[in-house]
Every structure is written in structure tokens, then in C-alpha cells.
Design an enzyme around this catalytic site. Structure first.
Site, PDB file in Angstrom:
ATOM      1  N   CYS A   2       0.702  -1.267   0.070  1.00 29.33           N
ATOM      2  CA  CYS A   2      -0.077   0.004  -0.030  1.00 29.33           C
ATOM      3  C   CYS A   2       0.986   1.376  -0.121  1.00 29.33           C
ATOM      4  O   CYS A   2       2.151   1.147   0.136  1.00 29.33           O
ATOM      5  CB  CYS A   2      -0.659  -0.002   1.199  1.00 29.33           C
ATOM      6  SG  CYS A   2      -1.866  -1.307   1.419  1.00 29.33           S
ATOM      7  N   ARG A  27       1.366   1.865  -6.070  1.00 32.32           N
ATOM      8  CA  ARG A  27       1.538   0.887  -5.037  1.00 32.32           C
ATOM      9  C   ARG A  27       0.492  -0.048  -4.735  1.00 32.32           C
ATOM     10  O   ARG A  27       0.395  -0.896  -4.107  1.00 32.32           O
ATOM     11  CB  ARG A  27       1.986   1.431  -3.765  1.00 32.32           C
ATOM     12  CG  ARG A  27       3.154   2.330  -3.670  1.00 32.32           C
ATOM     13  CD  ARG A  27       3.970   2.696  -2.776  1.00 32.32           C
ATOM     14  NE  ARG A  27       4.123   1.478  -1.555  1.00 32.32           N
ATOM     15  CZ  ARG A  27       5.090   0.723  -1.429  1.00 32.32           C
ATOM     16  NH1 ARG A  27       6.126   1.166  -2.390  1.00 32.32           N
ATOM     17  NH2 ARG A  27       5.494  -0.072  -0.514  1.00 32.32           N
ATOM     18  N   TRP A  79      -3.956  -1.673  -1.594  1.00 28.40           N
ATOM     19  CA  TRP A  79      -3.896  -2.983  -2.376  1.00 28.40           C
ATOM     20  C   TRP A  79      -4.477  -4.130  -1.292  1.00 28.40           C
ATOM     21  O   TRP A  79      -3.465  -4.636  -0.390  1.00 28.40           O
ATOM     22  CB  TRP A  79      -2.279  -3.205  -3.077  1.00 28.40           C
ATOM     23  CG  TRP A  79      -2.732  -4.178  -3.948  1.00 28.40           C
ATOM     24  CD1 TRP A  79      -3.038  -3.874  -5.259  1.00 28.40           C
ATOM     25  CD2 TRP A  79      -1.929  -5.402  -3.803  1.00 28.40           C
ATOM     26  NE1 TRP A  79      -2.758  -5.193  -5.790  1.00 28.40           N
ATOM     27  CE2 TRP A  79      -2.245  -6.015  -5.162  1.00 28.40           C
ATOM     28  CE3 TRP A  79      -1.721  -6.356  -2.664  1.00 28.40           C
ATOM     29  CZ2 TRP A  79      -1.702  -7.399  -5.340  1.00 28.40           C
ATOM     30  CZ3 TRP A  79      -1.129  -7.627  -3.019  1.00 28.40           C
ATOM     31  CH2 TRP A  79      -1.257  -8.046  -4.414  1.00 28.40           C
ATOM     32  N   ASN A 103       0.616  -0.555   6.096  1.00 29.07           N
ATOM     33  CA  ASN A 103       1.225  -1.209   4.890  1.00 29.07           C
ATOM     34  C   ASN A 103       1.880  -2.718   5.314  1.00 29.07           C
ATOM     35  O   ASN A 103       2.837  -2.632   5.889  1.00 29.07           O
ATOM     36  CB  ASN A 103       1.992  -0.381   4.267  1.00 29.07           C
ATOM     37  CG  ASN A 103       2.844  -1.014   2.900  1.00 29.07           C
ATOM     38  OD1 ASN A 103       2.203  -1.966   2.206  1.00 29.07           O
ATOM     39  ND2 ASN A 103       3.810  -0.449   2.643  1.00 29.07           N
ATOM     40  N   GLY A 104       1.466  -3.631   4.583  1.00 21.45           N
ATOM     41  CA  GLY A 104       2.085  -5.197   4.988  1.00 21.45           C
ATOM     42  C   GLY A 104       1.055  -5.934   5.636  1.00 21.45           C
ATOM     43  O   GLY A 104       0.005  -5.913   5.561  1.00 21.45           O
ATOM     44  N   GLU A 496       8.496 -11.548 -22.524  1.00 19.04           N
ATOM     45  CA  GLU A 496       8.263 -10.262 -21.954  1.00 19.04           C
ATOM     46  C   GLU A 496       6.842  -9.765 -22.603  1.00 19.04           C
ATOM     47  O   GLU A 496       6.139  -9.050 -22.008  1.00 19.04           O
ATOM     48  CB  GLU A 496       9.331  -9.284 -22.208  1.00 19.04           C
ATOM     49  CG  GLU A 496       9.311  -8.058 -21.984  1.00 19.04           C
ATOM     50  CD  GLU A 496       8.836  -7.614 -20.437  1.00 19.04           C
ATOM     51  OE1 GLU A 496       8.631  -8.586 -19.719  1.00 19.04           O
ATOM     52  OE2 GLU A 496       8.494  -6.547 -20.134  1.00 19.04           O
ATOM     53  N   LYS A 500       3.410  -8.384 -20.945  1.00 17.56           N
ATOM     54  CA  LYS A 500       2.914  -7.237 -21.313  1.00 17.56           C
ATOM     55  C   LYS A 500       1.426  -7.195 -21.777  1.00 17.56           C
ATOM     56  O   LYS A 500       0.873  -6.315 -21.293  1.00 17.56           O
ATOM     57  CB  LYS A 500       3.909  -6.403 -22.213  1.00 17.56           C
ATOM     58  CG  LYS A 500       5.348  -5.862 -21.581  1.00 17.56           C
ATOM     59  CD  LYS A 500       5.013  -4.474 -20.673  1.00 17.56           C
ATOM     60  CE  LYS A 500       6.302  -4.289 -20.088  1.00 17.56           C
ATOM     61  NZ  LYS A 500       6.332  -5.270 -18.889  1.00 17.56           N
ATOM     62  N   GLU A 503      -0.786  -8.074 -18.776  1.00 20.20           N
ATOM     63  CA  GLU A 503      -0.978  -7.473 -17.570  1.00 20.20           C
ATOM     64  C   GLU A 503      -1.805  -5.885 -18.144  1.00 20.20           C
ATOM     65  O   GLU A 503      -2.292  -5.324 -17.465  1.00 20.20           O
ATOM     66  CB  GLU A 503       0.269  -7.065 -16.948  1.00 20.20           C
ATOM     67  CG  GLU A 503       1.331  -6.035 -17.708  1.00 20.20           C
ATOM     68  CD  GLU A 503       2.317  -5.825 -16.583  1.00 20.20           C
ATOM     69  OE1 GLU A 503       3.439  -5.468 -17.041  1.00 20.20           O
ATOM     70  OE2 GLU A 503       2.146  -5.435 -15.331  1.00 20.20           O
ATOM     71  N   HIS A 519       5.853 -29.081 -28.641  1.00 22.62           N
ATOM     72  CA  HIS A 519       5.649 -29.883 -27.632  1.00 22.62           C
ATOM     73  C   HIS A 519       4.327 -29.853 -26.692  1.00 22.62           C
ATOM     74  O   HIS A 519       4.366 -29.933 -25.757  1.00 22.62           O
ATOM     75  CB  HIS A 519       6.815 -29.651 -26.712  1.00 22.62           C
ATOM     76  CG  HIS A 519       8.092 -30.312 -27.369  1.00 22.62           C
ATOM     77  ND1 HIS A 519       8.342 -31.559 -27.879  1.00 22.62           N
ATOM     78  CD2 HIS A 519       9.070 -29.416 -28.085  1.00 22.62           C
ATOM     79  CE1 HIS A 519       9.684 -31.588 -28.352  1.00 22.62           C
ATOM     80  NE2 HIS A 519      10.048 -30.361 -28.617  1.00 22.62           N
ATOM     81  N   LYS A 619       2.719  -1.465  -8.371  1.00 26.83           N
ATOM     82  CA  LYS A 619       4.207  -1.130  -9.092  1.00 26.83           C
ATOM     83  C   LYS A 619       5.154  -2.018  -8.205  1.00 26.83           C
ATOM     84  O   LYS A 619       6.261  -2.675  -8.586  1.00 26.83           O
ATOM     85  CB  LYS A 619       4.362   0.091  -8.971  1.00 26.83           C
ATOM     86  CG  LYS A 619       5.751   0.426  -9.461  1.00 26.83           C
ATOM     87  CD  LYS A 619       5.814   0.429 -11.003  1.00 26.83           C
ATOM     88  CE  LYS A 619       6.891   0.671 -11.703  1.00 26.83           C
ATOM     89  NZ  LYS A 619       7.042   0.110 -13.178  1.00 26.83           N
TER      90      LYS A 619
HETATM   91  O1  M6R Z   1      10.378  -4.474  -8.629  1.00 26.33           O
HETATM   92  P1  M6R Z   1      10.472  -5.755  -9.528  1.00 26.33           P
HETATM   93  O2  M6R Z   1      11.485  -5.568 -10.488  1.00 26.33           O
HETATM   94  O3  M6R Z   1      11.165  -6.779  -8.571  1.00 26.33           O
HETATM   95  O4  M6R Z   1       9.097  -6.264  -9.822  1.00 26.33           O
HETATM   96  C1  M6R Z   1       8.971  -7.548 -10.412  1.00 26.33           C
HETATM   97  C2  M6R Z   1       7.604  -7.663 -11.239  1.00 26.33           C
HETATM   98  O5  M6R Z   1       6.584  -7.587 -10.275  1.00 26.33           O
HETATM   99  C3  M6R Z   1       7.585  -6.778 -12.245  1.00 26.33           C
HETATM  100  O6  M6R Z   1       8.566  -6.791 -13.234  1.00 26.33           O
HETATM  101  C4  M6R Z   1       6.107  -6.753 -12.938  1.00 26.33           C
HETATM  102  O7  M6R Z   1       6.198  -8.189 -13.842  1.00 26.33           O
HETATM  103  C5  M6R Z   1       6.111  -5.881 -14.001  1.00 26.33           C
HETATM  104  N1  M6R Z   1       4.526  -5.144 -13.592  1.00 26.33           N
HETATM  105  C6  M6R Z   1       5.943  -6.075 -15.228  1.00 26.33           C
HETATM  106  O8  M6R Z   1       5.759  -5.101 -16.272  1.00 26.33           O
END
Ligand code: M6R
Length: 624
Positions: A2, A27, A79, A103-104, A496, A500, A503, A519, A619
């Protein structure tokens, strides 16, 4: 996961909190709230709502003068972990005269809940956070002031978290403690001070900030900041860090979203990260800047990368580069798996955590565990003062600048730069270096220095690559699902691309090593499916093209990404995205990255999703 912000001073706090929460929304953003101390009254007023910050901002417009004149308060953007994202579960939580944000996770919440129930306390929310207020209330009932009551309560809980607490009985005081999730504080030059989950909300006030260590808290009053250890209440004097981040960096700079701005900032991120990683006063190839982390890297005989998500994809590319150019063994591990295994590590293995945020719980946990075992550790992160940079024996800081979009773009690019520099630098040292032709890394270095310009030209402006990708995205709007395939350096880029797209656009997408298709996954291919084929002119191109033909024969629509002059590949494709000619095939991922980012972006735009803040994500993932 959060965002928290707290302030005491001379400035009107409502606007300050709302702005700060806006900067922290990355966050988590499923509910929001603020608590402000009504001016001239011993009373804290709470506004909270499910959904985004704008709901609370609307409520704040209706506040009366006493609340609008407040100069002490705190806010929270949530969150959800314990309990649904509802207004009732939103923070701040009030228990009697105690108000808190958290937070946590409080791991022993069930036990505390039972104990508190026997004393007549019954939470109104489903959160673990609210229970902390009961503990503080009890301590204050027993005669403690706010700060000792908060520290005593904090000693009762387990789990990694931060709390910030206020009380109607102690006007003009905000007490925060960090233990496992981030907290940064700063003195307001106008009087008083501020704390937050990251440095962004502080930058309007000052650039001199203090990153709290785990176990440390801060008491803010109009007189300033006092730091203490929660374990024994002893006062401490943590060091101040001067940040060169510019508050303007945080604005969108004319782009419709932060993500788009950050995609276009990638050439700058490459330049800045090269300058941060290398000693640019030297003329040799890949001269790593000398510090603790570079010493560790140069001494290692094996490397294990641990990371999550996009950072894990960067690690995979790092493996390909380091094994090719430096000939030392590299393993790439998902942090969430590695932390619960009992891995066998050879002596002189360096474990490197890669995380743009520096706060990812699983990656952090691995480094902590390695430290306990006496294994040397390093980190690659984009955030100075982040938890991982304080946990690792040494840290490489990427220089992408603040990344606000939840989807990682320029931070990923900066990670790639750092990893490529690792490969070049390691090719010159260690017993294996005797067998490596120094001309190879010299050439790679020359081509690397030309990279920012090449990527800048390739990206161009809105009329260039972006326009072309937009047109292709439109033609794919009705796709049933997507496969991204590639071999060699294109394989991590395929992963990747699919991540992307999932997400950002919430559509079905898989990333595969092209050789793996037959496979199993090829059974999914039929009309309506789109296969994005990453087949630049490199050592793997011909094999990938054979895989293209297999999926084309089964009815898939083909989007190819290849070298501009590859007319054969183009002729096999329904849609075609030409890459620039880069002198070295190892550098092609730097060109493929903006392609897959923009493709996902444009598809997401058509789907109407929230690009900077995709649903269910945050994030920095500070819970496992
Ligand atoms: O802050 P980090 O690089 O450790 O984050 C890891 C993943 O949570 C992060 O890369 C996530 O997959 C992204 N939202 C991808 O765009």
C-alpha cells in the site's frame, strides 16, 4: 503493498496528502483514505472510500473550514490483502482516539484478535490492520504516550509491515515505524516533516531524505523529526540521502500516460545507465565503475540471478549474454521458487537480486536468506535507498529515473544495459578470460555505445514505430489469443511480450521458445489466434521461420518482427514490423523491447483498460 503518506507542519495537509497519494497510487489503488486533525480541535477526521483517490478528493471538497485548515494528517492507498477492497476495509482505521494506517501483513493477527476479543475489542473491518489500533489504545489506557504506545504495540506483532499512527489525545504528532516495507522521511524546511512509502511525495518539499532502516521509526511534530528503534525506544540518527530526482520527472510531460512517456524515455535510460554502470573516464571496453558490487561481480566464479516478472526476463537475457561473452556459468531463478528450495551453491557463487523497485518481497527474502548462509549477494535496482540496496553486499543502480507506470518498460531496458555491461566486463577477468578474444568485447562495446542513438532513431516520434504498431493493433482487435515466439535472445523477449499483453490488455497471451511449440502448445493454434514471431536476422532466424510456417499452416495470423531487408519473412506474414539493423545480434533485444511494449500498449488502448494502473496489480510487490 500500500502507499502511506503522513505530514505535520505548517502547510495545508489535505492537498498535500491527496497529491502524495496520487504519486503513490502505483503501490495499490483499490481504496483510499485520509485522516486530518481538525485545526483548533482535538479531533481527527477521516475520509475514506473504496476505489480510486478521486473518490476521496471529491469528499474532501465538502470538508468544513476546520478540516480544510488542518496541517497534520496521514493518508493511505490500499492494495487489498486481508479483506475485500471496500470502504469499511479502507484505511485509516479508528479505534477510540487512535487512528492508523498500515502497509504489509500482521502474521499473528488471529492470536491478537482472540486476545483483544477477550478484552471487548471487536474489529469493524476485515483487516489485520485494525487490530493494531486496539493494541495502541490498550497501551495508552495504561498511561503511555503515543510514541511508546506504538513501539510497545509494534513489539507485539510479527510480519513485515509499516504503520503510521495518530491520536486525538496527542494533537500535532504522527508516529511511523518501518519493519519490512519501505518508509522515507524528511524535514520540511518550513517546519515539521513528512513521511511516505517512497520518496516521490517528499520531493516537492525537499530533496534531502532519510530512508528508514527496518526496525526504525519516526515521530513527526512541528518541531521536526525524531528517529528511534522500536525494539528499545532508543533514539537514532539515520543518514540523509540527497536525491537528484526531479519532481518534474514525475509528470507525464505531454504524454497521455506515464507508460507511453516511459517507453519514449528509453534511449535516455540507456545513456544514463551506461554512465552509471561504467567508468566513462576510461577508454577500455566495458570499464565497470569501481565499487563493492563490481568487485563482487568480478570475483565471482558463478552467478545466480533471482528475480520476478519482467526483471526475471531481464535476468534470462543476462544469462545468454554472460555465458556467451564471459563464459562463466549463470543460473536464472524465480525468486518465489528459489526462496523455498534448498539450493546447492558452489563456493564463489554470487547471488544477484534484480528488482526495479528494490522492494519485491520474494527477491528480498532470497537475499536475506543468502546473507544468513554467508553467500555473497549483490542487487540491481532502480531505486536508491530501496530495501534490496540495503540488504545486498553491493548494489548496481540502474538510472532509468522514476518509473510510474505499473508495467515496467524503461526500468527493464536499464536492467538490460547493466547486464550487458556485466557480460562485457566479465569477459576480461577470471581464469576463462584467457580463452576469450578481447576484440569481441571491444566490438560489442563500440556497438553498445551506439545503441542509444539507434534506439532513439528507431522509436522516433508518434509518427514512427508507434503509428505503425497502432495500425497493426487495430487489425488484431478480434484475436482469440496471442502467442509470442522466439529463439535465443528473442525467447526472453517473447516471454516479455506476452506478459506485457496480459498485464495491460487482459487478453490471453503466451510466450514460448519457438522450438517448444510442437511439444504441446501448437494444439492451441487455429484460426483466430495471432502468433507474434520474433525472428530478427540472427543465428536462430531460420529455425524460427520454420516454426512460423508450422503455425501459419494451422490458420494463425502472423505478426513478424524481423530485419528490415528480410523480404522472405515479410512475405510469410500478415503484419510486419521491421527492426533497425544493429551491428551485433546480441543487441537486438533493445530494439524488440519497444516493439512488444507498444504492441501491448496499443491493444490495451483499444480494450480501454487502465494502462498506467492495470487491474489487480501494483508497482512494487511487497507481499509474497
Ligand atoms: O520491482 P521488481 O522488478 O522486482 O518487480 C517484479 C515484477 O513484479 C514486475 O516486473 C512485474 O512483472 C511488472 N509489472 C511487469 O511489467
Amino acid at each position: 503493498m500500500c502507499g502511506i503518506v503522513g505530514y505535520v507542519g505548517k502547510r495545508p495537509v489535505v492537498d498535500l496528502l491527496l497529491k502524495g497519494l496520487g504519486q503513490l497510487e502505483y503501490r495499490g489503488y483499490d481504496s483510499t483514505g485520509i485522516a486530518v486533525e481538525r485545526s483548533g480541535e482535538k479531533k481527527i477526521e477521516i475520509l475514506k472510500s473504496e476505489g480510486k483517490l478521486e473518490n476521496v478528493a471529491r469528499l474532501a471538497k465538502e470538508l468544513d473550514q476546520a478540516a480544510k485548515g488542518a496541517t497534520c494528517g496521514m493518508g493511505h492507498t490500499r492494495w487489498a490483502t486481508h479483506g475485500k477492497p471496500t470502504t469499511q476495509n479502507a484505511h485509516p482505521h479508528r479505534t477510540g482516539h487512535v487512528v492508523l494506517v498500515h502497509n504489509g501483513i500482521i502474521e499473528n493477527y488471529a492470536e491478537i484478535k482472540r486476545e483483544m476479543a477477550s478484552k471487548g475489542y471487536h474489529p469493524v473491518s476485515e483487516t489485520d490492520s485494525e487490530l493494531f489500533g486496539f493494541l495502541v489504545l490498550e497501551e495508552m489506557k495504561a498511561g503511555k504516550k503515543l510514541r511508546p504506545a506504538v513501539t510497545a504495540s509494534f513489539r507485539r506483532i510479527t510480519g513485515s509491515c509499516s504503520v503510521v499512527v495518530m491520536s486525538d489525545l496527542e494533537p500535532g504528532t504522527v508516529v511511523g515505524i518501518r519493519n519490512g516495507t519501505p518508509m522515507v522521511a524528511a524535514t520540511d524546511p518550513k517546519g515539521g516533516g513528512i513521511l511516505a512509502s517512497d520518496a516521490q511525495p517528499l520531493l516537492d518539499l525537499t530533496k534531502d531524505v532519510i530512508f528508514l532502516e527496518d526496525g526504525v521509526g519516526v515521530e513527526i511534530t512541528e518541531a521536526g523529526l525524531k528517529f528511534f528503534e522500536f525494539a528499545n525506544d532508543a533514539e537514532v540518527r539515520p543518514a540523509t540521502t540527497h536525491l537528484d530526482w526531479n519532481a518534474e520527472n514525475m509528470e507525464k510531460g505531454g504524454y497521455p500516460t506515464f507508460m507511453r512517456k516511459e517507453i519514449f524515455e528509453q534511449p535516455t535510460a540507456i545513456v544514463d545507465t551506461l554512465n552509471a554502470t561504467l567508468d566513462r573516464a576510461k577508454t577500455e571496453a566495458f570499464p565497470l565503475a569501481k565499487h563493492r558490487a563490481s568487485d563482487l561481480l568480478l570475483a565471482a566464479e558463478e552467478i545466480v540471478f533471482v528475480a520476478c516478472g519482467t526483471s526475471w526476463h531481464a535476468a534470462l537475457l543476462g544469462k545468454y549474454w554472460i555465458e556467451k561473452y564471459a563464459r562463466i556459468p549463470v543460473a536464472v531463478e524465480l525468486a518465489s521458487e528459489f526462496r523455498y528450495r534448498d539450493p546447492v551453491l558452489k563456493p564463489k557463487t554470487l547471488v544477484i537480486g534484480i528488482t526495479q523497485s528494490g522492494e519485491t518481497a520474494d527477491t528480498l527474502a532470497v537475499l536475506k536468506d543468502m546473507k544468513k548462509r554467508g553467500v555473497p549477494t549483490a542487487a540491481i535496482t532502480n531505486v536508491r535507498g530501496s530495501s534490496i540496496s540495503r540488504e545486498a553486499d553491493g548494489t548496481f543502480f540502474t538510472a532509468a529515473g522514476p518509473e510510474v507506470g505499473v508495467a515496467s518498460t524503461k526500468a527493464f531496458m536499464a536492467q538490460l544495459v547493466t547486464l550487458l555491461c556485466f557480460a562485457g566486463a566479465r569477459s576480461k577477468v577470471g581464469p576463462q578470460a584467457a580463452g576469450i578474444d578481447p576484440k569481441v568485447s571491444k566490438k560489442l562495446f563500440e556497438h553498445t555505445l551506439a545503441l542509444p542513438h539507434a534506439i532513439q532513431t528507431f522509436l522516433g516520434d508518434e509518427q514512427g514505430l508507434a503509428k505503425q504498431v497502432k495500425a497493426i493493433a487495430k487489425a488484431l482487435d478480434d484475436a482469440k489469443g496471442f502467442f509470442f515466439i522466439g529463439r535465443g535472445y528473442s525467447f526472453p523477449m517473447a516471454l516479455e511480450g506476452a506478459l506485457k499483453l496480459k498485464e495491460l490488455a487482459y487478453v490471453y497471451a503466451e510466450g514460448y521458445a519457438a522450438g517448444e511449440l510442437k511439444h504441446g502448445p501448437i494444439a492451441m493454434i487455429e484460426e483466430g489466434m495471432v502468433v507474434v514471431v520474433l525472428a530478427p536476422k540472427d543465428s536462430w532466424r531460420d529455425k524460427t521461420v520454420s516454426n512460423l510456417e508450422e503455425v501459419k499452416a494451422r490458420g494463425a495470423k502472423i505478426v513478424s518482427v524481423g530485419e528490415a531487408g528480410d523480404t522472405h519473412l515479410r512475405s510469410l506474414s500478415d503484419h510486419w514490423i521491421p527492426l533497425p539493423h544493429l551491428e551485433d545480434e546480441a543487441l537486438l533485444p533493445f530494439a524488440m523491447a519497444p516493439v512488444v511494449q507498444l504492441l501491448s500498449y496499443e491493444i490495451a488502448l483499444l480494450k480501454g483498460t487502465n494502462i498506467d494502473k492495470p487491474r489487480n496489480l501494483a508497482k512494487s510487490v511487497t507481499v509474497e
